[in-house]
Design a protein around this motif. Structure first.
Motif, mmCIF file in Angstrom:
data_model
loop_
_atom_site.group_PDB
_atom_site.id
_atom_site.type_symbol
_atom_site.label_atom_id
_atom_site.label_comp_id
_atom_site.label_asym_id
_atom_site.label_seq_id
_atom_site.Cartn_x
_atom_site.Cartn_y
_atom_site.Cartn_z
ATOM 1 N N ASP A 40 -1.901 -6.910 0.697
ATOM 2 C CA ASP A 40 -1.639 -5.483 0.509
ATOM 3 C C ASP A 40 -1.230 -4.799 1.807
ATOM 4 N N VAL A 116 3.732 -0.460 -3.743
ATOM 5 C CA VAL A 116 2.601 0.453 -3.544
ATOM 6 C C VAL A 116 1.992 0.851 -4.894
ATOM 7 N N LYS A 135 -1.429 3.275 -1.051
ATOM 8 C CA LYS A 135 -1.876 1.917 -1.352
ATOM 9 C C LYS A 135 -3.399 1.920 -1.255
#
Length: 138
Positions: A40, A116, A135
């Protein structure tokens, strides 16, 4: 769900290529502090790089505001990109997968959106562009 800033917003001008690099570095630092996974972190930094480059190239410069966030269950990072450039004349076309006007990472806005959790864009011809992405840590 209530979302609260988890720190002071940091504002970074985006006026030169070096500022795109600084934006990437700041986003990586915030992503680590928000405990985003490595995957991420990479997604957020990639999206931020694309949007910072767009701010510089198409918006003729602007700024990025970055902050960490907290909701009831997660930490996250919010990035807001703003410029006073020409705006996007055909937003639908610009958001089409595979569309590029050249010069970026080849992701385009649609690619950045896919990386995102939240994506919001406000633009109009002659009015500049404002994009906010978030995010969240999982």
């Amino acid at each position: 769900m209530t979302v609260m800033p988890d720190g002071e917003p940091q504002i970074l001008p985006i006026l030169a290529d070096e500022d795109v690099v600084r934006a990437r570095q700041l986003v990586r630092t915030l992503a680590v502090s928000a405990k985003l996974s490595l995957v991420d972190q990479t997604k957020l930094v990639t999206a931020a790089s694309e949007l910072a480059r767009n701010t510089l190239v198409y918006g003729k410069g602007g700024h990025m505001e970055a902050t960490t966030l907290r909701n009831a269950r997660h930490l996250g990072v919010r990035l807001h990109f703003a410029d006073d450039g020409p705006g996007i004349a055909d937003l639908q076309l610009a958001m089409t997968d595979g569309y590029t006007s050249g010069g970026g990472l080849g992701l385009g806005l649609s690619g950045a959106r896919r990386l995102v959790d939240e994506f919001d864009i406000d633009t109009a011809p002659g009015a500049g562009t404002r994009i906010t992405i978030v995010k969240w840590a999982r």
